[in-house]
Structures are given as C-alpha cells and as structure tokens.
Write a protein that holds these residues in place. Structure first.
Motif, short mmCIF file in Angstrom:
data_model
loop_
_atom_site.label_atom_id
_atom_site.label_comp_id
_atom_site.label_asym_id
_atom_site.label_seq_id
_atom_site.Cartn_x
_atom_site.Cartn_y
_atom_site.Cartn_z
N ARG A 1 -3.73 3.88 -1.54
CA ARG A 1 -4.01 3.04 -2.72
C ARG A 1 -3.16 1.79 -2.65
O ARG A 1 -2.11 1.75 -2.01
CB ARG A 1 -3.76 3.80 -4.01
CG ARG A 1 -2.33 4.16 -4.30
CD ARG A 1 -2.24 4.77 -5.66
NE ARG A 1 -1.04 5.59 -5.80
CZ ARG A 1 -0.80 6.37 -6.84
NH1 ARG A 1 -1.68 6.45 -7.82
NH2 ARG A 1 0.28 7.08 -6.90
N GLY A 2 -3.65 0.77 -3.35
CA GLY A 2 -2.93 -0.49 -3.41
C GLY A 2 -1.80 -0.42 -4.41
O GLY A 2 -1.82 0.39 -5.34
N LYS A 3 -0.83 -1.28 -4.21
CA LYS A 3 0.26 -1.44 -5.17
C LYS A 3 -0.03 -2.68 -6.03
O LYS A 3 -1.16 -3.17 -6.02
CB LYS A 3 1.60 -1.53 -4.44
CG LYS A 3 2.00 -0.22 -3.78
CD LYS A 3 3.39 -0.31 -3.17
CE LYS A 3 3.80 1.03 -2.58
NZ LYS A 3 5.13 0.95 -1.94
N LEU B 1 0.81 -1.21 0.00
CA LEU B 1 0.00 0.00 0.00
C LEU B 1 0.85 1.26 0.00
O LEU B 1 1.96 1.27 0.51
CB LEU B 1 -0.88 0.04 1.26
CG LEU B 1 -1.94 -1.03 1.31
CD1 LEU B 1 -1.71 -1.92 2.49
CD2 LEU B 1 -3.30 -0.41 1.35
N ASN C 1 -5.45 -4.63 -5.49
CA ASN C 1 -6.36 -3.82 -6.31
C ASN C 1 -6.99 -2.74 -5.43
O ASN C 1 -7.60 -3.04 -4.40
CB ASN C 1 -7.42 -4.76 -6.90
CG ASN C 1 -8.42 -4.06 -7.79
OD1 ASN C 1 -8.91 -2.99 -7.48
ND2 ASN C 1 -8.73 -4.70 -8.90
N THR C 2 -6.86 -1.49 -5.81
CA THR C 2 -7.37 -0.38 -5.01
C THR C 2 -8.89 -0.44 -4.86
O THR C 2 -9.42 -0.15 -3.79
CB THR C 2 -6.93 0.97 -5.63
OG1 THR C 2 -5.50 1.02 -5.63
CG2 THR C 2 -7.46 2.15 -4.84
N LYS C 3 -9.60 -0.84 -5.90
CA LYS C 3 -11.06 -0.94 -5.79
C LYS C 3 -11.44 -2.07 -4.84
O LYS C 3 -12.38 -1.97 -4.08
CB LYS C 3 -11.67 -1.16 -7.18
CG LYS C 3 -13.19 -1.08 -7.20
CD LYS C 3 -13.68 0.35 -7.23
CE LYS C 3 -15.16 0.52 -7.30
NZ LYS C 3 -15.69 0.76 -8.61
N GLU D 1 -5.96 6.49 -8.86
CA GLU D 1 -7.02 5.72 -8.23
C GLU D 1 -6.69 5.59 -6.75
O GLU D 1 -5.63 5.04 -6.40
CB GLU D 1 -7.10 4.34 -8.91
CG GLU D 1 -8.16 3.45 -8.35
CD GLU D 1 -8.10 2.05 -8.97
OE1 GLU D 1 -9.14 1.39 -8.91
OE2 GLU D 1 -7.04 1.63 -9.47
N PHE D 2 -7.57 6.07 -5.90
CA PHE D 2 -7.30 6.10 -4.46
C PHE D 2 -8.54 5.77 -3.65
O PHE D 2 -9.67 5.90 -4.13
CB PHE D 2 -6.83 7.50 -4.02
CG PHE D 2 -5.49 7.90 -4.56
CD1 PHE D 2 -4.33 7.63 -3.85
CD2 PHE D 2 -5.38 8.55 -5.78
CE1 PHE D 2 -3.09 8.02 -4.34
CE2 PHE D 2 -4.15 8.93 -6.29
CZ PHE D 2 -3.00 8.67 -5.56
N VAL D 3 -8.32 5.37 -2.41
CA VAL D 3 -9.37 5.22 -1.42
C VAL D 3 -9.16 6.32 -0.40
O VAL D 3 -8.04 6.57 0.05
CB VAL D 3 -9.29 3.84 -0.73
CG1 VAL D 3 -10.34 3.73 0.37
CG2 VAL D 3 -9.47 2.72 -1.75
N LEU E 1 -9.63 -2.92 -2.27
CA LEU E 1 -9.36 -2.30 -0.97
C LEU E 1 -10.54 -1.45 -0.52
O LEU E 1 -10.95 -1.50 0.65
CB LEU E 1 -8.07 -1.47 -1.05
CG LEU E 1 -7.63 -0.74 0.21
CD1 LEU E 1 -7.29 -1.73 1.32
CD2 LEU E 1 -6.41 0.13 -0.11
N TYR F 1 -14.18 6.31 -2.84
CA TYR F 1 -13.34 5.85 -3.94
C TYR F 1 -13.19 7.00 -4.91
O TYR F 1 -14.19 7.57 -5.36
CB TYR F 1 -14.01 4.64 -4.61
CG TYR F 1 -13.27 4.08 -5.79
CD1 TYR F 1 -12.07 3.40 -5.62
CD2 TYR F 1 -13.78 4.20 -7.07
CE1 TYR F 1 -11.39 2.87 -6.71
CE2 TYR F 1 -13.11 3.67 -8.16
CZ TYR F 1 -11.92 3.00 -7.97
OH TYR F 1 -11.26 2.47 -9.05
#
Length: 184
Positions: free
Chosen positions: A90-92, A16, A96-98, A56-58, A100, A75
C-alpha cells in the motif's frame, strides 16, 4: 509551484509499505467459513473467519497468475485474509493506494518474473519495479476519473447483457409457432 512526477521503486519504504509478513495460507479443508474474503493470486478464493490485513491494499500475484501478459493485480479494502500467493502493498502519505492499483495495471511484469512453467514474482524482484507518481492531488483526480470510468463501464456491460437477453427473448418469441398452426 507544483512538483512534477516522481519516480521510485516498489521497495522504497518512504512511499510504500510491503505488508507480506501477515500473509498466511490455509488449506481449503481447514478454513472456517465466514464473511471475510480469502485472497489468492487470482482473486477471492473463499470466505473465512478471521483476517490477516485490515485497510486499503494492492495485491500482486506472487505466483499462479492466470496470464503473465495481463498480470493479476487486485484492490482490497477492509478486512481480508491474504495467502502466500500474493504480495500485499500500500501507498503511504504521498502515494494514493488506489492510484498505485491503477498504475500497476499498466506495468509489464514479465522482466521481473522468474521460473519456467509457473512464473514467480519474488519479493527481491518486486522491490525493483519502478513506479511513477505525480503530486497527491493529481493522483486523487486520476483515481476519481478512472473510478467513474470503471463504474460507467460496469453499467454499460450490464446494459448490454440485459439487451442481449431481451433480444433472445423476442427472437425466440417470434420464431416459436403454436403446433396447430403448422401445416405440412
């Protein structure tokens, strides 16, 4: 052979990225109107010129969430401005960020909150939140299924709203009488 579910914490920089450094609060009176969403703890607060993040982020409420039981998770994709009331993560490659985003909607944040009247999720506590994630292919499948479900749910809500309006229209039509037809 497929790997099983992995466990880690939000502070694990192997999986992350916490992108809080770009956050920047701007008072409403000093914001320049534009097309870029300006996110706060509970959603888009305004639309401004400029951006603090692109991708793309949370977004996880740092403080000011409307409900600690239904913690504010957002999101965001593309260019946006994040103020200092949200954590930006965000995920690496293996996360997957979505996925997450969907996963964090199932987490109880209450054990990680501090403060009395206005609960706060400090970065120190954010990094301790455990997350489980299966292999990336499984995450992608889960995201696809949940995205489809969300789309169908939105369509159903719209249809129910339209049916309700239609029912009101016909009810009012049936219960409205011309004045000359009313005898006392």
């Amino acid at each position: 052979m497929s790997e099983g579910v992995k466990w880690t914490v939000l502070g694990d920089d192997d999986y992350l990225e916490i992108a809080n450094n770009g956050r920047k609060p701007v008072k409403a009176s000093l914001r320049i109107a534009g097309d870029i969403p300006y996110y706060g703890a509970n959603n888009v607060q305004d639309y401004v010129e400029g951006f603090t993040h692109d991708g793309e982020f949370v977004l996880i409420a740092e403080d000011g969430t409307k409900s600690v039981d239904n913690y504010s998770i957002q999101y965001a994709v593309g260019k946006f401005w994040a103020n200092n009331h949200v954590h930006v993560i965000r995920g690496k490659s293996e996360l997957n960020t979505k996925y997450l985003f969907y996963y964090l909607q199932t987490v109880s944040f209450i054990p990680f909150l501090s403060g009395g009247g206005r609960a706060k999720l400090t970065k120190g506590k954010l990094v301790e939140i455990p997350i489980a994630f299966p292999p990336i292919e499984t995450q992608n499948t889960i995201v696809s299924i949940l995205d489809s479900f969300e789309e169908l749910s939105t369509e159903l809500s719209t249809e129910l709203l339209n049916r309700g309006k239609q029912n009101e229209y016909y009810r009012d039509l049936l219960l409205t009488f011309p004045e000359e037809s009313i005898e006392v």
